[in-house]
Structure formats: structure tokens, C-alpha cells
Design an enzyme around this catalytic site. Structure first.
Site, short mmCIF file in Angstrom:
data_model
loop_
_atom_site.label_atom_id
_atom_site.label_comp_id
_atom_site.label_asym_id
_atom_site.label_seq_id
_atom_site.Cartn_x
_atom_site.Cartn_y
_atom_site.Cartn_z
N ASP A 80 0.81 -1.13 -0.01
CA ASP A 80 0.04 0.04 0.05
C ASP A 80 0.77 1.39 0.11
O ASP A 80 1.91 1.12 0.36
CB ASP A 80 -0.95 0.06 1.19
N GLU A 138 -0.64 -1.84 5.28
CA GLU A 138 0.08 -2.00 6.53
C GLU A 138 0.27 -0.59 7.16
O GLU A 138 0.32 -0.29 8.37
CB GLU A 138 1.62 -2.08 5.99
N GLU A 139 0.02 0.55 6.09
CA GLU A 139 0.04 1.93 6.55
C GLU A 139 -1.28 2.48 7.53
O GLU A 139 -1.14 3.40 8.19
CB GLU A 139 0.28 2.76 5.66
N HIS A 362 8.26 8.57 4.42
CA HIS A 362 6.95 9.37 4.56
C HIS A 362 7.15 10.92 3.93
O HIS A 362 6.51 11.66 4.09
CB HIS A 362 6.31 9.28 5.79
#
Length: 399
Positions: A80, A138-139, A362
Site C-alpha cells: 500500500d 500496512e500503513e 513518508h
């Protein structure tokens, strides 16, 4: 045989990079990865795998069964992306505005696809099985790992391994942490209800900003005064919203933050402390509060035995100089759920080569040295070669 597999992986480097760049150009957010999961499934099927899709409502599984029975080793990659507008000016930059692979998940998946391709041509040499777990979401809490496990992702699996690209590590380095490696990550949201009024008459109000400020200050004392100094923890307030005019006392204030811990008892204690602080301060000020506390992923804890094992494989396959020790991270990862169920290891693969690949995860400029994709694959292939490769006839004992 391991070196032969490494050579075959290197021959796939262009394909692996192309797979990574395709996913990078067309990223999808957590729980929305429809086209990405289809791309993964189609690619695996082109290698000859029977593929199970929509595992845990979004994941993809594929099994490789060796010619002889033996243990089952699982490898996991996530796929993702994040709600970030990419600022890199590269040919493969995101085509989905406001969505970006800013954490390397595209690289994780591309590496594991390369491993799956290499091993698909060597089933006759394996004594045991390999399960390839491609995980969605996962995020974003609650994440995809728990749902995939509940849907059978670890059934029959003996050990599970995962990797994460790391822009803080130089290319060529592999880092392995024994014990707690990544923190449990919880979140909290508080609305403080006071009584608004004119800024000139604070005596007729209950100032939510003053109350909220006292709460924020008190929260900073939890770690420094309530937590054992030998046990790591973080309490961070990231949001404080209140008021709309300079001469109006706000009736409500909103506070949001995160709690990071390694020790389960400290995790419980901090949640209780937040509740106690809110009750005491708001009661003294005649205000009220509403707390929403979200339990995120548990801590990633690498069993020492498997951590030492991966270190030894890295030394043997990539050289002593490839190993780099790093401290535990306060970041979070839902790979923790796999390690709660099975022994294994979550290791880090250096992906920094220059200033363009040194931006933190990020970040809108995050990118990787794509040669690191092969290093991830080399570690996975080393595990298979060590645990599942059938002994060659010349290695058999003389009787």
C-alpha cells in the site's frame, strides 16, 4: 546452488526494477489496492503459481511446494501507499495525484516477486515449501496483517520473515535487531468541553484552551516521571485545535497524539495515566472531556534465535561488512502480528546512496537506490537455500 540463485536474481534485475516502477507510478492507498493486488496476482500466475486473492479482504497468497516434504517458510511484503503528493521529478513519479509510495512498499513487493520467480524454477530441489504473503494496508490501522492471519495466511507456516527498505542505512548494509525492534503505536483523541464567553470576562467562562494547555503539559510528565527510565516510551501531542477569534474564550479544545512503547505493561500504564490526568485537570477546572483511545499495532519483537540466524546468513552470503547494528525504532509495523504467531525476523535493507535517496520515509521526496532490491532478495534466497535445499548427492555421507 545459492550463488546460482543469486545469479538468476541478478538477471531479473531489470524486471524487478520495472515492477517496482510500475507500482510506484500507480500507487493505491490502504484498503483501496485493487489494481495493485491484481498486478501482483497476474505476475505470480505468469510464473506458474496458483494464487489466492482477497485474503483478509485485500491480500494475495502463493505457495511453492518442494519435491519433498519439509518445513514451510513464509516471506511477507506489503504494497500500500500513502496520502502524500510526490515531489520527485523522475520518469516513474506517481501518476495518482496525492498518493505516493513514500515508504518503499513498492520495492518490498518487487523484491519478493523476483524471489518467487527464481524459486519457481527450482521446486525439484526443495525439501519443504515457501509461502509468499503479499499484504495490503500496512500503513493504516487496523492494518492488513491481522486480517490475513485470521484468513489463514500462516496456516502450516513454521517461520515467517520480512524486510523493510531503510533510507537511513547506506546501500549494501543489512541491519538486524534482536528483541524489541519497532514500537507499539497507539493514538488518542481528546475533546475538552468548557464554557465559552467574552475574552474580557474569563470569570464567567471555563476556558478550554487553558485546560487543554494544562493537559498537554501534564502529559509530558508521564514518560519522565511515571515510566521506568530503563524502558523506552514516547507520548507526543501532534494536534491542539481551539478557538476562532482573538477576543472569544473557546468552549472546546481538541487534542490528538500518539503513544509509543515496547513493554506491554508500560503500554497499559500510559493509557491509564492519560485517563487519570484528564479526570483530575478537567474536574479541577469544572470542565468535562471525551477520550477516544485507539490501540494500534503491537511492538515488533524479533526472537533472538532467528535474529542471530539472519545475521549469520548475511555474513555468509553478503560479507561481514554488510552487517550494521542499529537501535530499536519508535516507528510501528503490523509485521508484529506475524511474529506474535510464529518465530521469524524483520530486518532492514539499506537503500541510501546519495542525497536523492537519503530523504526519510513518508517524505514527498523519498526514493531508493534500486540496487537494494536485489539485496532483499538475496537474504530471502539465502534463507530458502539454508533451510529447504535438498542435500546434493556428493554431500551425502558415505555408508
Amino acid at each position: 546452488m545459492r550463488e546460482q540463485w543469486f545469479g538468476e536474481l541478478e538477471q531479473l534485475e531489470k524486471d524487478i526494477v520495472d515492477w517496482r516502477r510500475h507500482m510506484h507510478q500507480y500507487p493505491e492507498l490502504s484498503f483501496q489496492e485493487v489494481k495493485t493486488s491484481q498486478f501482483i496476482a497476474d505476475t505470480l500466475q505468469s510464473f506458474g503459481y496458483d494464487v489466492r486473492t482477497n485474503v483478509g479482504e485485500g491480500g494475495v497468497l502463493a505457495d511453492l511446494k518442494g519435491a519433498l516434504p519439509g518445513p514451510t517458510i513464509a516471506f511477507r511484503a506489503d504494497f500500500d501507499a500513502l496520502p502524500i503528493h510526490e515531489e520527485n521529478q523522475v520518469p516513474y513519479r506517481s501518476q495518482n495525484d496525492g498518493v505516493m509510495h513514500a515508504c518503499g512498499h513498492d520495492g518490498h513487493t518487487a523484491s519478493l516477486l523476483g524471489v518467487a520467480k527464481v524459486l519457481s524454477q527450482h521446486t525439484d530441489q526443495l525439501q519443504g515449501s515457501v509461502r509468499f504473503i503479499f499484504q495490503h494496508a500496512e500503513e493504516k490501522i487496523p492494518g492488513g496483517a491481522k486480517a490475513m492471519i485470521d484468513d489463514g495466511a500462516l496456516e502450516g507456516v513454521d517461520e515467517v520473515y520480512g524486510a523493510h527498505l531503510a533510507s537511513y542505512l547506506p546501500y549494501g548494509k543489512i541491519a538486524v535487531v534482536s528483541g524489541p525492534s519497532m514500537a507499539a503505536a497507539d493514538g488518542f483523541s481528546v475533546v475538552i468541553q468548557g464554557k465559552g464567553g467574552h475574552g474580557a470576562r474569563p470569570d464567567q467562562t471555563i476556558d478550554s484552551i487553558v485546560v487543554g494547555s494544562q493537559v498537554v503539559g501534564a502529559l509530558q510528565h508521564i514518560v519522565s516521571r511515571h515510566v521506568d527510565p530503563l524502558k523506552s516510551a514516547v507520548v507526543t501531542v501532534g494536534v491542539f485545535q481551539a478557538g476562532s477569534a482573538f477576543n472569544v474564550i473557546a468552549d472546546t479544545a481538541k487534542i490528538e497524539g500518539t503513544v509509543r512503547t515496547f513493554d506491554p505493561q508500560v503500554r497499559v500504564q500510559i493509557e491509564e495515566d492519560i485517563q487519570t490526568i484528564l479526570q483530575g485537570i478537567t474536574s479541577a477546572a469544572r470542565a468535562t472531556f471525551k477520550l477516544e483511545y485507539t490501540h494500534g499495532y503491537p511492538a515488533v519483537v524479533n526472537p533472538p534465535e532467528q535474529a542471530d540466524y539472519v545475521r549469520s546468513l548475511v555474513r555468509d552470503s553478503l560479507g561481514e561488512e554488510a552487517l550494521q547494528e542499529v537501535p530499536p525504532s519508535m516507528g510501528a509495523e503490523d509485521f508484529a502480528y506475524y511474529l506474535e504467531e510464529r518465530p521469524g525476523n524483520f530486518f532492514y535493507v539499506g537503500s541510501q546512496q546519495n542525497e536523492d535517496t537519503a530523504f526519510p520515509h513518508h517524505h514527498p521526496r523519498f526514493d531508493i537506490d534500486e540496487r537494494a532490491l536485489l539485496n532483499t532478495g538475496r537474504v530471502f534466497l539465502s534463507i530458502v537455500a539454508d533451510k529447504l535445499l535438498t542435500p546434493s548427492p556428493e554431500a551425502a555421507p558415505v555408508r
